[in-house]
Enzyme design. Structure first.
Site, mmCIF file in Angstrom:
data_model
loop_
_atom_site.group_PDB
_atom_site.id
_atom_site.type_symbol
_atom_site.label_atom_id
_atom_site.label_comp_id
_atom_site.label_asym_id
_atom_site.label_seq_id
_atom_site.Cartn_x
_atom_site.Cartn_y
_atom_site.Cartn_z
ATOM 1 N N ASP A 141 -11.191 2.818 3.628
ATOM 2 C CA ASP A 141 -11.486 1.399 3.428
ATOM 3 C C ASP A 141 -12.984 1.172 3.250
ATOM 4 O OD1 ASP A 141 -9.342 -0.329 3.225
ATOM 5 O OD2 ASP A 141 -8.938 -0.312 5.386
ATOM 6 N N GLN A 186 -4.757 -1.494 9.485
ATOM 7 C CA GLN A 186 -4.584 -2.816 8.876
ATOM 8 C C GLN A 186 -5.183 -3.889 9.796
ATOM 9 O OE1 GLN A 186 -3.252 -3.446 5.743
ATOM 10 N NE2 GLN A 186 -3.966 -5.511 6.123
ATOM 11 N N LYS A 206 0.846 -1.205 0.000
ATOM 12 C CA LYS A 206 0.000 0.000 0.000
ATOM 13 C C LYS A 206 0.876 1.249 0.000
ATOM 14 C CE LYS A 206 -3.792 -2.486 2.083
ATOM 15 N NZ LYS A 206 -4.503 -2.921 3.288
#
Ligand code: NAP
Length: 281
Positions: free
Chosen positions: A119, A96, A52
């Site tokens: 997200d 995460q 990422k």
């Protein structure tokens, strides 16, 4: 049969984003920024985070990486997320997952303001998606929609079957397809006759996590097959849920694993950061 090349499309998206983020920088005097929070020592998570951050560099997004120790307390982790929520250099915050077991992941995610939730996991963003309103949608399903769009695959009026109903893939996938006017069926572990449901699909999306789940007898001739699964086969190699070699002979379009949905997920994360920055510079 056409193989949907997620790797190539993702590279194209990153190049397009680079122009957009440069324009953002010129206008606002700062880069679009993504904070990535990794807690603990999970090796797979460390690889995802590294990818990422690399994607951010390629798309002209500034990344702020926070690697927190496994034993960090809930209060300390929350304090960091609250600080990032206030930070004007940070337009998106990514926690995460999974986080270590002693932490309350829902509470940590809940501290990310919806406008920085790149997200698309927050209840507010999922609610917006359910209502067909603009927000950040989850990156994997968003990447699949983008892949279909860029290959000129029509969704409207098609019969779409989604296998899997998780919060991060199956559910938002079904909502995005519905918003794009598909007729949507969602299957899961309690579905009575998975084979029959799948055989009706013009567009079949499998997001389960079981190698070999979707065989050629479950796929209609000429269908579009999207494989979200990420599994290790008996040979130790990465594979999806779909028996690729056998199914590809029957379909019009199919995604490979690796190189299909995976790269698109990161490309859409970067797109969500760019959109979040443009909406709230
Ligand atoms: P998950 O939370 O474990 O959800 C799996 C879903 O599959 C559940 O809804 C479950 O049903 C359903 N299921 C399980 N066994 C089934 C069966 N035999 N028949 C039909 N449905 C069944 O997994 P996830 O997080 O959604 O991820 C799914 C897969 O996609 C995993 O392999 C993951 O690694 C992969 N993934 C890939 C990407 C990418 O970027 N490529 C991103 C995210 C996830 P119930 O709800 O009834 O339990």
């Amino acid at each position: 049969m056409t193989i949907l090349d997620g790797k190539a499309v993702a590279a194209q998206i990153r190049a397009e984003l680079r122009a957009r983020t440069l324009e953002f920088e010129r206008k606002h005097g700062k880069q679009a920024g993504l904070a990535v929070v990794l807690i603990g020592n999970d090796p797979a998570s460390a690889i995802y985070v590294r990818n990422k951050i690399k994607g951010c560099e390629e798309a002209g997004i500034r990344s702020f990486a926070y690697e927190l120790p496994e034993k960090i307390s809930q209060e300390e982790a929350l304090a960091l997320i609250r600080r990032l929520a206030e930070d004007k250099k940070v337009h998106g915050i990514l926690l995460q997952l999974p986080v270590p077991g002693h932490l309350d992941a829902a509470a940590l995610l809940g501290a990310i303001p919806p406008e920085k939730d790149v997200d698309g996991f927050s209840a507010e963003n999922i609610g917006k998606l359910a209502l067909g309103e603009e927000g950040s949608a989850a990156c994997t399903p968003l990447g699949i929609m983008e892949l279909l769009l860029r290959y000129g695959i029509t969704v409207s009026g098609k019969r779409a079957v989604v296998v899997g109903r998780s919060r991060i893939v199956g559910r938002p996938m079904a909502l995005l397809l519905l918003n794009a006017d598909a007729t949507v069926t969602v299957c899961h572990s309690k579905t009575k006759d998975l084979k029959e449901e799948c055989r009706r699909a013009d567009i079949l999306i499998s997001a389960v996590g079981r190698a070999g789940l979707i065989g050629p007898d479950m796929v209609k001739e000429g269908a579009v097959v999207i494989d979200v699964g990420m599994n290790r086969g008996a040979d130790g190699k990465l594979c999806g849920d779909v028996d690729f070699a056998a199914v590809k002979e029957k379909v019009s379009f199919i995604t490979p694993v690796p190189g299909g949905v995976g790269p698109m997920t990161i490309a859409m994360l970067l797109t969500n950061v760019c959109r979040a920055a443009e909406r709230n510079p």
